[in-house]
Design a protein around this motif. Structure first.
Motif, PDB file in Angstrom:
ATOM      1  N   CYS A  49       0.868  13.066 -42.033  1.00  0.00           N
ATOM      2  CA  CYS A  49       0.435  12.807 -40.667  1.00  0.00           C
ATOM      3  C   CYS A  49      -0.994  12.283 -40.652  1.00  0.00           C
ATOM      4  CB  CYS A  49       0.543  14.081 -39.841  1.00  0.00           C
ATOM      5  SG  CYS A  49       0.203  13.851 -38.099  1.00  0.00           S
ATOM      6  N   ARG A  52      -1.173   8.550 -41.818  1.00  0.00           N
ATOM      7  CA  ARG A  52      -0.694   7.600 -40.820  1.00  0.00           C
ATOM      8  C   ARG A  52      -1.681   7.471 -39.659  1.00  0.00           C
ATOM      9  NH1 ARG A  52       5.536   9.854 -40.851  1.00  0.00           N
ATOM     10  NH2 ARG A  52       6.196   8.850 -42.795  1.00  0.00           N
ATOM     11  N   THR A  53      -2.203   8.618 -39.215  1.00  0.00           N
ATOM     12  CA  THR A  53      -3.177   8.592 -38.126  1.00  0.00           C
ATOM     13  C   THR A  53      -4.426   7.839 -38.548  1.00  0.00           C
ATOM     14  OG1 THR A  53      -2.355  10.752 -37.385  1.00  0.00           O
ATOM     15  CG2 THR A  53      -4.461  10.018 -36.496  1.00  0.00           C
ATOM     16  N   HIS A  54      -4.901   8.131 -39.753  1.00  0.00           N
ATOM     17  CA  HIS A  54      -6.099   7.478 -40.272  1.00  0.00           C
ATOM     18  C   HIS A  54      -5.922   5.973 -40.329  1.00  0.00           C
ATOM     19  CE1 HIS A  54      -8.365   5.656 -43.616  1.00  0.00           C
ATOM     20  NE2 HIS A  54      -9.354   6.449 -43.239  1.00  0.00           N
ATOM     21  N   PHE A  73      -7.514   7.403 -31.274  1.00  0.00           N
ATOM     22  CA  PHE A  73      -6.764   8.604 -31.633  1.00  0.00           C
ATOM     23  C   PHE A  73      -5.755   8.944 -30.539  1.00  0.00           C
ATOM     24  CE2 PHE A  73      -9.936  10.164 -34.866  1.00  0.00           C
ATOM     25  CZ  PHE A  73      -9.021  10.521 -35.837  1.00  0.00           C
ATOM     26  N   TYR A  76      -2.838   6.500 -30.292  1.00  0.00           N
ATOM     27  CA  TYR A  76      -1.853   6.732 -31.342  1.00  0.00           C
ATOM     28  C   TYR A  76      -0.968   7.934 -30.997  1.00  0.00           C
ATOM     29  CZ  TYR A  76       0.118   7.676 -35.964  1.00  0.00           C
ATOM     30  OH  TYR A  76       0.986   7.916 -37.001  1.00  0.00           O
ATOM     31  N   ALA A  77      -1.601   9.004 -30.490  1.00  0.00           N
ATOM     32  CA  ALA A  77      -0.861  10.235 -30.185  1.00  0.00           C
ATOM     33  C   ALA A  77       0.120  10.055 -29.030  1.00  0.00           C
ATOM     34  CB  ALA A  77      -1.837  11.358 -29.863  1.00  0.00           C
ATOM     35  N   HIS A  80       3.136   8.737 -31.311  1.00  0.00           N
ATOM     36  CA  HIS A  80       3.385   9.224 -32.665  1.00  0.00           C
ATOM     37  C   HIS A  80       2.958  10.689 -32.790  1.00  0.00           C
ATOM     38  CE1 HIS A  80       2.908   4.848 -33.085  1.00  0.00           C
ATOM     39  NE2 HIS A  80       3.687   4.931 -34.155  1.00  0.00           N
ATOM     40  N   SER A  82       0.791  13.426 -34.270  1.00  0.00           N
ATOM     41  CA  SER A  82      -0.592  13.286 -34.719  1.00  0.00           C
ATOM     42  C   SER A  82      -1.176  14.641 -35.075  1.00  0.00           C
ATOM     43  CB  SER A  82      -1.434  12.633 -33.618  1.00  0.00           C
ATOM     44  OG  SER A  82      -2.809  12.637 -33.946  1.00  0.00           O
ATOM     45  N   CYS A 112      -7.530  15.185 -39.450  1.00  0.00           N
ATOM     46  CA  CYS A 112      -7.834  13.748 -39.462  1.00  0.00           C
ATOM     47  C   CYS A 112      -9.240  13.439 -38.977  1.00  0.00           C
ATOM     48  CB  CYS A 112      -6.811  12.998 -38.617  1.00  0.00           C
ATOM     49  SG  CYS A 112      -6.593  13.708 -36.975  1.00  0.00           S
ATOM     50  N   TYR A 114     -10.563  14.227 -35.944  1.00  0.00           N
ATOM     51  CA  TYR A 114     -10.664  14.060 -34.490  1.00  0.00           C
ATOM     52  C   TYR A 114     -11.581  15.113 -33.869  1.00  0.00           C
ATOM     53  CZ  TYR A 114      -9.030  13.838 -29.584  1.00  0.00           C
ATOM     54  OH  TYR A 114      -8.948  13.728 -28.226  1.00  0.00           O
TER      55      TYR A 114
END
Length: 263
Positions: A49, A52-54, A73, A76-77, A80, A82, A112, A114
């Motif tokens: 996870c 992919r987030t990065h 961020f 993306y969330a 997906h 996250s 990640c 955040y």
């Protein structure tokens, strides 16, 4: 290959030994194996996870712009899975940081990056964040995102270790002139919920919680009350130095103060 299939392939050669030991020690071994597989599964999924987030944030945000990083961020969330806590929990975190106004923050569970970015943008110029991540790859990805957001290494430090191993070493991370009694005034726990209570006890034992007042935020990702029951039961039987200051489905704030009169 899915994560579950990969774990099956890795564990298959060990099955004869597991069965032999289980037949002798029964339920204890079964419980231990279940916990080990669950922990490994969380770790692997978390790493996937985070990668992919990065990748999305790194390629889509405006580098050096902290607001762009956070917005990317959140974007993306929206579509997906996250590792980020998200804007709703993030706003609760913001409110606590603004109220506490910490100069030293400890984060257990970098993921990640955040939450690290959200905290760092609200710290004073001399403020510092120490963030701890068990998985080396996830730690590297989180650190890169923090740098992408525009922060410097003088403002934060990423430690790759388990929380249990790192806590006794944190005195050396704080400035030499800083007294242990003036430790962290904000602690963010966003790692394994089973470690919340042991780590809180270790931080208290090591005198790393600021004696004049420290807020400990427990991130309840699964929003299951039973995940926090152990630590909250402990806190409620120790009104001399602990109290529950805020309790929401996604986050709980525990307040620590060594001086009972201040509670």
């Amino acid at each position: 290959m899915t994560v579950e299939m990969w774990l099956l392939a890795v564990s298959a050669p060990l099955l004869p030994a597991i069965v032999a030991v289980s037949s002798r020690y029964g339920d204890k071994v079964s419980t231990l194996c279940h916990r080990a597989v669950a922990w490994l599964l969380r770790l692997v999924r978390g790493g996937v996870c985070a990668r992919r987030t990065h990748a999305f944030v790194f390629s889509s945000c405006t580098h050096g712009n902290v607001h762009s990083v956070l917005e990317t961020f959140d974007l993306y969330a929206d579509t997906h899975a996250s590792a980020a806590i998200g804007p709703e929990t993030g706003e609760v975190l913001d409110d606590v940081v603004k109220r506490v106004r910490p100069s030293r923050v400890l984060e257990l569970g970098t993921h990640c990056g955040y939450s690290s970015v959200r905290v760092l943008r609200l710290l004073p110029p001399a403020g510092r964040l120490v963030t701890v991540e068990l998985d080396p790859l996830t730690a590297d990805l989180g650190e890169e995102i923090i740098l992408v957001a525009g922060f410097k290494h003088a403002q934060f430090q990423v430690l790759t270790s388990s929380s249990a191993e790192v806590i006794p070493t944190l005195h050396s991370v704080l400035e030499p002139a800083q007294k242990s009694s003036d430790g962290f005034s904000l602690v963010l726990m966003d790692h394994d919920a089973q470690q919340f209570l042991p780590d809180l006890l270790a931080l208290e034992e090591e005198e790393l919680l600021c004696s004049s007042g420290c807020s400990v935020l427990l991130i309840n990702r699964r929003q299951r009350a039973e995940d926090l029951r152990e630590i909250l039961d402990h806190v409620r039987v120790r009104p001399d130095c602990f109290c529950v200051k805020m309790e929401r489905p996604c986050v709980v704030e525990i307040f620590y103060q060594k001086d009972k009169a201040g509670l």
